[in-house]
Enzyme design. Structure first.
Site, PDB file in Angstrom:
ATOM      1  N   GLU A  67      -3.189 -11.333   7.833  1.00 24.95           N
ATOM      2  CA  GLU A  67      -3.689 -10.152   8.564  1.00 24.95           C
ATOM      3  C   GLU A  67      -3.268  -8.880   7.850  1.00 24.95           C
ATOM      4  OE1 GLU A  67      -3.450  -6.723  11.393  1.00 24.95           O
ATOM      5  OE2 GLU A  67      -1.856  -7.659  10.237  1.00 24.95           O
ATOM      6  N   GLU A  68      -2.045  -8.894   7.321  1.00 27.52           N
ATOM      7  CA  GLU A  68      -1.494  -7.664   6.740  1.00 27.52           C
ATOM      8  C   GLU A  68      -2.163  -7.260   5.436  1.00 27.52           C
ATOM      9  OE1 GLU A  68       1.500  -6.737   9.741  1.00 27.52           O
ATOM     10  OE2 GLU A  68       0.203  -5.694   8.315  1.00 27.52           O
ATOM     11  N   HIS A 110      -1.468 -12.552  14.739  1.00 25.13           N
ATOM     12  CA  HIS A 110      -1.223 -12.863  13.336  1.00 25.13           C
ATOM     13  C   HIS A 110       0.223 -13.280  13.116  1.00 25.13           C
ATOM     14  CE1 HIS A 110       0.837  -9.199  11.711  1.00 25.13           C
ATOM     15  NE2 HIS A 110       0.163  -8.553  12.634  1.00 25.13           N
ATOM     16  N   ASP A 156      -1.103  -8.140  19.020  1.00 24.26           N
ATOM     17  CA  ASP A 156      -0.507  -7.691  17.760  1.00 24.26           C
ATOM     18  C   ASP A 156       0.521  -6.617  18.099  1.00 24.26           C
ATOM     19  OD1 ASP A 156      -1.911  -6.467  14.589  1.00 24.26           O
ATOM     20  OD2 ASP A 156       0.131  -6.955  15.220  1.00 24.26           O
ATOM     21  N   ASP A 200       6.172  -6.859  14.607  1.00 24.25           N
ATOM     22  CA  ASP A 200       4.820  -6.983  14.012  1.00 24.25           C
ATOM     23  C   ASP A 200       4.761  -8.174  13.044  1.00 24.25           C
ATOM     24  OD1 ASP A 200       2.746  -4.847  11.885  1.00 24.25           O
ATOM     25  OD2 ASP A 200       2.263  -6.568  13.157  1.00 24.25           O
ATOM     26  N   HIS A 211       6.380  -1.831   9.810  1.00 24.05           N
ATOM     27  CA  HIS A 211       6.136  -2.176   8.405  1.00 24.05           C
ATOM     28  C   HIS A 211       7.298  -1.848   7.483  1.00 24.05           C
ATOM     29  CE1 HIS A 211       1.460  -2.674   8.482  1.00 24.05           C
ATOM     30  NE2 HIS A 211       2.103  -3.536   9.267  1.00 24.05           N
TER      31      HIS A 211
HETATM   32 ZN   LIG Z   1       0.320  -6.460  12.992  1.00 26.22          ZN
END
Ligand SMILES: [Zn+2]
Length: 492
Positions: free
Chosen positions: A314-315, A269, A346, A281, A446
């Site tokens: 994706e998130e 992603h 990922d 990420d 994140h």
């Molecule tokens: Zn991810």
């Protein structure tokens, strides 16, 4: 602020046992004869991949620190990928899709006179509060652990019009909310029973459900401290949201050579979470498959076509990859059947990494999702490679919580690599991979701190070479996966 959906699920793992080279590796066909072309594990290096990772960092810096869906940062990331692909002779295409997503307008929680620190997660499937929020006395269940699983756990407590304060544990979040609202509570605060944020789901909508919010253990401790200091035992929870339609896109590109009837797919992603540049990420995965595409284009004619996908959105719920598969399933199922296997990447540069391979043969983790035939053999492509170079690896749950979910839900075999998110590193893992036991594999998962300094170059190099190897190995032959022999029938 958009609500973090499935993409943010806590990837908690309890590592039953570690697999050092070879012990419980999935069985695969004997090592193939020498593959034609250059050895991509020597060309798809961490150093080369890092160049693309740095480009994503520059893009985030130039676009408000985010590469999230719908931002200029995402658009620029895609343009970068496309420009590199074109230079290598690919014809990248954008696949647009629209979807609905929950947009949060108001989200706040005060209790015992304090503003409860975030992150706050509204319970999935729980209703929002009336305008201005819900205020009521703070009430706790009477059971010792404050888990509040049944109405009995509320015996002796007058929860009428209250705001319940309940701990995670023992039963599902839905059961806690049902018991609290049956006892009379108008809203529920659920706090984690271990360090870190809590993103609860009620599992489904139900009539007795009341507004619910998940908070971290640390936030709960602040509430208890404030109560102990004489803070008024009253809470106000305010959550307003609306549904909005969004548009985003995937970037797709296929090799010019190789059998289009026997396609090997690699995906990663491209979007980040809203409040961060998303460099580990998933700038690392996006960069690794990009360099693999570049090097594969220079390694001569292929037996099997290789298709690369940079997924969007994706998130916010695996939206791009799910759209890609569902669209084919609905409109062109034959094309779906032409996909021999799907490899997902990922997060492949976590700072406190483990070298993880999705555990399709369930040698460590039971898979909570269907494991299509061929997935075990795809896993073996990675584990055989790691075993052949003496690289320790561990199983990573075949949980379906990334972009391979739609593929396996449609019977397409899948595997992939993962260096870890918010799972805590164990002593054993620290002994094998170094790093720090007791800390998350990616402490900056994140967050705005998931930037270029959040990438481990050793992990990135190990994983990049493995991705190069797997792409080349499968471009040469998928015989162990689906019986299609290199250069055989159907291999033009
Ligand atoms: Zn991810």
């Amino acid at each position: 602020m958009r609500r973090q959906l499935a993409g943010a699920a806590v990837a908690s793992t309890a590592l039953a046992g570690l697999l050092l080279a070879g012990a419980l590796a999935p069985t695969a066909a004997a090592a193939p004869p020498e593959m034609p072309g250059k050895d991509l594990s020597k060309h798809v290096t961490g150093k080369r991949v890092l160049k693309h990772v740095e480009a994503f960092q520059d893009i985030a810096d130039a676009n408000g620190g985010s590469r999230a869906m719908g931002t200029a940062g995402y658009e620029a990331s895609a343009a970068y990928v496309e420009s590199v692909l074109r230079k290598s002779g690919y014809t990248p295409e954008r696949q647009y899709f629209t979807f609905e997503d929950v947009v949060i307008d108001v989200l706040s929680l005060t209790a015992a006179g304090i503003d409860v620190p975030g992150p706050l997660y509204p319970g999935e499937f729980a209703p929002q509060t009336p305008e201005g929020g819900l205020t009521g006395p703070i009430v706790e269940p009477s059971d010792e652990l404050k888990h509040g699983c049944t109405t009995d756990d509320w015996s002796g407590v007058d929860a009428t019009d209250g705001v319940a304060l309940v701990s995670r544990g023992t039963c599902s979040f839905g059961e806690k909310v049902l018991a609290a609202s049956t006892a009379g509570a108008d809203a529920v605060i659920i706090y984690n029973n271990e360090s870190g944020p809590l993103n609860p789901t009620l599992g489904a909508e139900f009539p007795e459900a009341v507004p619910t919010v998940g908070i971290s253990l640390e936030a709960a401790e602040e509430i208890f401290d404030a109560l102990a200091d004489g803070g008024e035992p009253v809470a106000t929870y305010d959550y307003q949201s609306h549904v909005e339609e969004f548009e985003s896109f995937n970037v797709l590109a296929s090799t010019r050579t190789g059998d289009p009837d026997n396609v090997v797919m690699l995906g990663a992603h491209l979007d980040s979470v809203e409040d961060g540049p998303g460099i580990n990420d998933n700038g690392t995965g996006s960069a690794a498959i990009l360099e693999t595409a570049v090097q594969l284009a220079r390694s001569g004619p292929l037996n099997n076509q290789v298709r690369f996908a940079w997924w969007g959105a994706e998130e916010v719920g695996l939206v791009g990859s799910t759209h890609y598969v569902n669209d084919l399933a609905a409109d062109d199922p034959d094309e779906l059947d032409r996909i021999a296997t799907y490899l997902n990447f990922d997060m492949v540069g976590s700072p406190n990494y483990t070298i993880g391979v999705y555990d399709a043969n369930e040698s460590t983790y039971e898979a909570p999702v269907p494991v299509p035939g061929g997935s075990v053999e795809t896993e073996a492509i990675f584990t055989d490679y790691f075993d052949s170079i003496g690289q320790p690896w561990v199983d990573s749950p075949f949980s379906g919580r990334s972009d391979y979910q739609a593929f396996i839900n449609n019977g397409i075999p899948a595997s992939g690599l993962f260096t870890g998110a918010d799972a805590i590193k164990t002593e054993e893992e620290a002994q094998i991979f170094g790093g720090t036991a007791g800390l998350p594999l990616d402490p900056n998962y994140h967050t705005p701190a998931d930037d270029i300094t959040n990438v481990d170059l050793t992990a990135l190099d190990i994983m990049s070479r493995a991705i190069g190897h797997a792409a080349q190995r499968l471009a040469w032959s998928t015989e162990t996966i689906n019986g299609v022999a290199p250069g055989g029938p159907g291999n033009s």
